[in-house]
Enzyme design. Structure first.
Site, PDB file in Angstrom:
ATOM      1  N   LYS A 211       0.836  -1.202   0.000  1.00 44.99           N
ATOM      2  CA  LYS A 211       0.000   0.000   0.000  1.00 44.99           C
ATOM      3  C   LYS A 211       0.875   1.259   0.000  1.00 44.99           C
ATOM      4  O   LYS A 211       0.690   2.155  -0.791  1.00 44.99           O
ATOM      5  CB  LYS A 211      -0.916  -0.029   1.223  1.00 44.99           C
ATOM      6  CG  LYS A 211      -1.830   1.149   1.348  1.00 44.99           C
ATOM      7  CD  LYS A 211      -2.795   0.995   2.512  1.00 44.99           C
ATOM      8  CE  LYS A 211      -3.490   2.311   2.788  1.00 44.99           C
ATOM      9  NZ  LYS A 211      -4.421   2.242   3.907  1.00 44.99           N
ATOM     10  N   GLU A 217      10.487  -4.646   4.548  1.00 44.25           N
ATOM     11  CA  GLU A 217      10.568  -6.066   4.174  1.00 44.25           C
ATOM     12  C   GLU A 217      10.255  -6.241   2.690  1.00 44.25           C
ATOM     13  O   GLU A 217      10.949  -6.966   1.959  1.00 44.25           O
ATOM     14  CB  GLU A 217       9.566  -6.906   4.988  1.00 44.25           C
ATOM     15  CG  GLU A 217       9.872  -7.021   6.468  1.00 44.25           C
ATOM     16  CD  GLU A 217       9.246  -5.901   7.297  1.00 44.25           C
ATOM     17  OE1 GLU A 217       8.900  -4.841   6.719  1.00 44.25           O
ATOM     18  OE2 GLU A 217       9.122  -6.071   8.519  1.00 44.25           O
ATOM     19  N   GLY A 273      -4.949  -1.795   4.948  1.00 44.35           N
ATOM     20  CA  GLY A 273      -4.143  -2.929   4.471  1.00 44.35           C
ATOM     21  C   GLY A 273      -4.811  -4.268   4.723  1.00 44.35           C
ATOM     22  O   GLY A 273      -4.892  -5.126   3.842  1.00 44.35           O
ATOM     23  N   ARG A 274      -5.320  -4.464   5.933  1.00 46.75           N
ATOM     24  CA  ARG A 274      -5.906  -5.773   6.277  1.00 46.75           C
ATOM     25  C   ARG A 274      -7.307  -5.943   5.706  1.00 46.75           C
ATOM     26  O   ARG A 274      -7.941  -6.959   5.917  1.00 46.75           O
ATOM     27  CB  ARG A 274      -5.895  -5.964   7.795  1.00 46.75           C
ATOM     28  CG  ARG A 274      -6.507  -4.829   8.585  1.00 46.75           C
ATOM     29  CD  ARG A 274      -6.167  -4.938  10.061  1.00 46.75           C
ATOM     30  NE  ARG A 274      -6.605  -3.777  10.824  1.00 46.75           N
ATOM     31  CZ  ARG A 274      -5.912  -2.658  10.989  1.00 46.75           C
ATOM     32  NH1 ARG A 274      -4.740  -2.528  10.408  1.00 46.75           N
ATOM     33  NH2 ARG A 274      -6.376  -1.673  11.727  1.00 46.75           N
ATOM     34  N   GLU A 359      -4.905  -6.776  14.642  1.00 42.75           N
ATOM     35  CA  GLU A 359      -4.371  -5.454  14.292  1.00 42.75           C
ATOM     36  C   GLU A 359      -5.491  -4.412  14.395  1.00 42.75           C
ATOM     37  O   GLU A 359      -5.242  -3.250  14.702  1.00 42.75           O
ATOM     38  CB  GLU A 359      -3.765  -5.464  12.878  1.00 42.75           C
ATOM     39  CG  GLU A 359      -2.808  -4.315  12.628  1.00 42.75           C
ATOM     40  CD  GLU A 359      -1.949  -4.484  11.384  1.00 42.75           C
ATOM     41  OE1 GLU A 359      -0.763  -4.841  11.503  1.00 42.75           O
ATOM     42  OE2 GLU A 359      -2.464  -4.253  10.274  1.00 42.75           O
ATOM     43  N   HIS A 390      -5.816 -33.447  17.231  1.00 42.87           N
ATOM     44  CA  HIS A 390      -4.725 -34.310  17.683  1.00 42.87           C
ATOM     45  C   HIS A 390      -3.564 -33.484  18.221  1.00 42.87           C
ATOM     46  O   HIS A 390      -2.444 -33.997  18.318  1.00 42.87           O
ATOM     47  CB  HIS A 390      -4.277 -35.218  16.536  1.00 42.87           C
ATOM     48  CG  HIS A 390      -5.359 -36.166  16.124  1.00 42.87           C
ATOM     49  ND1 HIS A 390      -5.530 -37.400  16.730  1.00 42.87           N
ATOM     50  CD2 HIS A 390      -6.367 -36.042  15.240  1.00 42.87           C
ATOM     51  CE1 HIS A 390      -6.584 -37.995  16.193  1.00 42.87           C
ATOM     52  NE2 HIS A 390      -7.116 -37.193  15.286  1.00 42.87           N
ATOM     53  N   LYS A 514       9.258  -1.088  14.122  1.00 45.26           N
ATOM     54  CA  LYS A 514       9.837  -0.748  12.806  1.00 45.26           C
ATOM     55  C   LYS A 514      10.962   0.271  12.971  1.00 45.26           C
ATOM     56  O   LYS A 514      12.034   0.131  12.404  1.00 45.26           O
ATOM     57  CB  LYS A 514       8.759  -0.102  11.913  1.00 45.26           C
ATOM     58  CG  LYS A 514       7.762  -1.041  11.312  1.00 45.26           C
ATOM     59  CD  LYS A 514       6.957  -0.241  10.282  1.00 45.26           C
ATOM     60  CE  LYS A 514       5.675  -0.936   9.891  1.00 45.26           C
ATOM     61  NZ  LYS A 514       4.792  -0.083   9.103  1.00 45.26           N
TER      62      LYS A 514
END
Ligand code: F6P
Length: 550
Positions: A211, A217, A273-274, A359, A390, A514
């Site tokens: 965005k 990263e 973003g999410r 978030e 399990h 960050k």
């Protein structure tokens, strides 16, 4: 309502009434609730789109639900919802509208931001994405050497990764199997290495999803990917245009990186973003499943948007799910919420929801910047159900914690499965139904004894039950149903944020880490003296350098 004029949530009469009701209900048992209400299993259900939602196995009565709805009304949840749909700037700390719902609005809808109808822009980008996807899928779009694109590598992180990665897994059965689609997010070089090591660069398209186009990263991985491509092709910068496209709101940064803005697919600051994988951020998914399937998915989202926007409180599913979460979070001290899909294709679904929920609602100050003194968002976790059975279900069944859970499953497997594999679906779903039954009703000591279990093992084999679950049952996992599911959770998160009076659309909490990472990096690479490093971190950095051989 002006946020400043709001009464603090836990001082409202509606909150007090719920607290009192909780006390009166005490340790209400699901066995008792079902015994007292013969029609509960069919009555405590709702439908939205293709989803059937059973909430009968919750520690609630009609009165609980009524009081929860009153709380929602007092907090004006529907007022904030309408403001969101209208394009008002309800993300107050960033002064932004919150309009992921406009991303799936039909072509003729009108949604205005600052007096401009944004729907034509949304559809223009969708059309551009569709044309591009068709060109890649048909082989018309070729790489620098003229070879057809066979591999798509999405590079992004957070909302620019989790959505398309989750949806690609979810809809694998609808993808073009001739394409290899991979997702790289981690700045650990191993991620990109594994994604490209067996690919032919000449056949590979990199989709750089960010965005802001400043996320370290993503930019680092994108730069390394460009280096890899040019090395492999033994080509110069001119090869980039055929192998790199960008998904972003930031044309300037895209250009600066060297990607032609003609190959940029745009979205806008009113898409969080999410909340973005149904925007241009979904391009890799669209290439994989094709534009028609992508649009079916958008229609699924829209179906639930319309339901959330128009259904009365009594039958509004996102409202109900949000309020049930509040009941456990705030009145039962539940700390977490499990989402357990009984669908292998939903293997990344909970990981996706973690960002969406945590978030959004991982906040401890309210909209006025005042410390909240009520619990906000839960820890969201879970993996596909049978595997979890399990592993960690033991703790849900017999541990000491209350863990409300959503069970998500489908009546029919995807069409691709046939023969024995198709038949296995009933066994999968037998587990699905058995687990919610066992969690709700357990097994009493007397029932255990009746099986002839020796007395010293009775306590160990007793299941207290009373573990609340929601069952969400769909017909089949299709693109539309996936869209419906995601929208359901988006709006559930919205409802909770509205009640808690927090801004669910900012994410300031990720900033500090960050900034510190940027500051620490020279200490690692150059041994630079970094002012302000605490003694523990300083020692760790020194140890790291020693072990790293710097
Ligand atoms: O983790 C913080 C965050 O800003 C997320 O909200 C976002 O989805 C992610 O980073 C990636 O951001 P971008 O798409 O700008 O690269």
């Amino acid at each position: 309502m002006n946020a400043d004029s709001r009464t603090r949530l836990n001082q409202t009469p509606e909150w007090t009434a719920l607290a009192k009701h909780r006390e009166e209900l005490g340790e209400v048992r699901l066995r008792e609730l079902f015994a007292a209400e013969p029609g509960r299993g069919s009555g405590y259900t709702l439908e939205v789109g293709d989803l059937y939602v059973d909430y009968s196995k919750h520690l609630v009565t009609d009165e609980t639900l009524r009081l929860l709805r009153e709380l929602a009304a007092a907090r004006d949840v529907f007022g904030l919802r309408d403001a969101m749909f209208r394009g008002e700037k309800i993300n107050t700390t960033e002064n932004r509208a919150v309009l992921h719902t406009a991303l799936r609005a039909p072509r003729d809808a009108v949604v205005e931001v600052d007096g401009e109808n944004v729907v034509p822009k949304v559809h223009a980008v969708l059309d551009k994405m569709s044309a591009f996807s068709d060109r890649v899928r048909s082989g018309e779009w070729t790489g620098h050497t003229g070879k057809r694109i066979k591999n798509v590598v999405n590079i992004g992180i957070g909302g620019s990764d989790l959505g398309p990665a989750m949806a690609y897994e979810a809809l694998r059965a609808y993808t073009d199997r001739g394409l290899t689609v991979r997702f790289v997010s981690n700045v650990d070089g191993a991620d990109l290495h594994e994604a490209v090591r067996d690919l032919d660069a000449a056949e590979t398209l990199f989709v750089i999803a960010s965005k802001t186009f400043t996320t370290i990263e993503t930019i680092t991985n994108a730069t390394s990917a460009r280096g890899w491509l040019l090395d492999e092709l033994k080509a110069g910068q001119e090869a980039v245009a055929k192998h790199f496209v960008a998904l972003s709101t930031n044309a300037e940064k895209v250009e600066e990186f060297g990607i032609d803005t003609a190959n940029m697919f745009e979205f806008w600051d009113w898409v969080g973003g999410r909340y973005s994988y149904d925007s241009a951020i979904g391009l890799s998914l669209m290439i994989a499943i094709g534009p028609d399937r992508f649009r079916e998915m958008l229609d699924g989202f829209h179906t639930v948007d319309e339901h959330f926007r128009t259904a009365p409180a009594e039958s509004n599913v996102p409202l109900l799910l949000g309020l049930l979460g509040i009941w456990y979070d705030n009145f039962h001290d539940a700390q977490s919420h499990a989402v357990l899909p009984y669908a292998h294709y939903l293997s990344r679904f909970t990981a996706y929801l973690q960002q969406l929920d945590m978030e959004s609602n991982g906040k401890s100050v309210d909209r006025d910047g005042k410390e909240v003194d009520w619990q906000t968002g839960p820890v969201v976790w879970g993996t596909p159900g049978t595997n979890g059975q399990h592993a960690y279900y033991q703790l849900i069944h017999q541990g000491t914690k209350l863990i409300p859970a959503d069970f998500v499953g489908f009546a029919r497997p995807v069409d691709e499965l046939s023969g024995d594999l198709k038949a296995q679906h009933d066994l999968l779903m037998a587990n699905f139904f058995a687990q919610t039954q066992a969690l709700a009703f357990g097994k009493t000591p007397d029932e255990v004894r009746a099986e002839g279990v020796p007395e010293e093992l009775v306590a160990h084999k007793t299941f207290k039950g009373n573990h609340p679950t929601t069952t969400i049952l769909g017909g089949q996992l299709t693109p539309s149903v996936l869209g419906q599911l995601v929208a359901l959770y988006e709006h559930k998160v919205f409802v909770q944020g509205a009640v808690w009076n927090i801004d669910s659309f900012d994410q300031w909490g990720v900033e500090l880490g960050k900034v510190l990472a940027k500051r620490v990096e020279p200490a690692l690479t150059e041994g630079a003296e970094v002012p302000g490093l605490d003694e523990s971190t300083k020692t760790l950095v020194a140890k790291y350098r020693e072990l790293r051989g710097h």
